[in-house]
Scaffold this active site. Sequence first.
Site, PDB file in Angstrom:
ATOM      1  N   ASP A 149       0.830  -1.201   0.000  1.00  0.00           N
ATOM      2  CA  ASP A 149       0.000   0.000   0.000  1.00  0.00           C
ATOM      3  C   ASP A 149       0.865   1.252   0.000  1.00  0.00           C
ATOM      4  O   ASP A 149       2.023   1.236   0.429  1.00  0.00           O
ATOM      5  CB  ASP A 149      -0.883   0.029   1.243  1.00  0.00           C
ATOM      6  CG  ASP A 149      -2.125  -0.821   1.093  1.00  0.00           C
ATOM      7  OD1 ASP A 149      -2.388  -1.288  -0.019  1.00  0.00           O
ATOM      8  OD2 ASP A 149      -2.818  -1.017   2.106  1.00  0.00           O
ATOM      9  N   LYS A 150       0.286   2.340  -0.432  1.00  0.00           N
ATOM     10  CA  LYS A 150       0.977   3.627  -0.431  1.00  0.00           C
ATOM     11  C   LYS A 150       1.571   3.934   0.940  1.00  0.00           C
ATOM     12  O   LYS A 150       2.718   4.388   1.047  1.00  0.00           O
ATOM     13  CB  LYS A 150      -0.010   4.731  -0.833  1.00  0.00           C
ATOM     14  CG  LYS A 150       0.534   6.143  -0.699  1.00  0.00           C
ATOM     15  CD  LYS A 150      -0.539   7.173  -1.003  1.00  0.00           C
ATOM     16  CE  LYS A 150      -0.011   8.581  -0.770  1.00  0.00           C
ATOM     17  NZ  LYS A 150      -1.060   9.613  -1.008  1.00  0.00           N
TER      18      LYS A 150
END
Length: 318
Positions: A149-150
């Site tokens: 994920d970011k």
Amino acid sequence: MNDGADYSSEDSGAFPALITIPSDLGGLRLDLALARLYPEHSRSRLQTWIREGWVTLDGKSVDPKQKVWGGERLRVEPEGPTECSLDPPEDIPLSVLHEDAGLIVIDKPVGLVVHPGSGVSRGTLLNGLLHRFPELRGIPRAGIVHRLDKDTSGLLVVARTLQAQTDLVRQLQSRTVKRVYLAVVSGQPPEQGTVDAPIGRHPYHRTRMAVVDGGRDARTHYKVLERFDNAALVECRLETGRTHQIRVHLAHLGHPLVGDCTYQRRKKLGPGLDDFPRQALHARQLALVHPLSGEPLEWNSPLPKDFADLLARLRGGG
């Protein structure tokens, strides 16, 4: 963007070839014969090439199930752009822990999106890879085989050749890649255990994942390393790689990740927890077999500063 999630399909890259089918492959389906002739490519990739008309026998397009008898003139010549052919290279700082002819290991910082999508077309890890390693333009997804994920930090492996990409995908599918994460979760979870619960798209919130009947099988092994007043430091080991797997499984267990605004119920957790701006998740360790040399390799990533500061506050040291 998807913590621990694996890419399960592959796309073509440039690969011209013209050969004669050996007689010892006579009687096999074309896709099986191709898999024998080109073991560095996955069967799904080869089947795609056949369906797209990029594989011909004696100058004619064929079906993957068609049998070969030996002596046919086989041409394998994928056309068309790879998936990342239109993505611009960008000079994005990357922390490269390891690089060789077969693979690259990145220590991804918080805030870096891995792959363009969902309204994000630039400023991603993929764009940075294309700038630093231009040859990756000929590899599907610029060699990226799994995702974070970011707002998750830590280790991610990138394939540098089609052969290496196919091998890494197979290792992920056979669940032999070791991926260890550290997470800070709310509450007091059991000392250790396994969450074995299928994950699929949330039936009402389509941007979220959830434990659902009929979802893809998913297993996360966890162990408490340290306890605090209203939280715990947990080690998680992925057996499968589903979208948001750790976040969904620990929330399903009743102990969502600190800072996870997507899967955490809206309630006050206490000083040091409520103001943490992202999900407290770090991909700490990665181990695999080198796709070209067969050598077992392992890398470790230190905790990023914000995660280390969070632990210090919870320990009463900050």
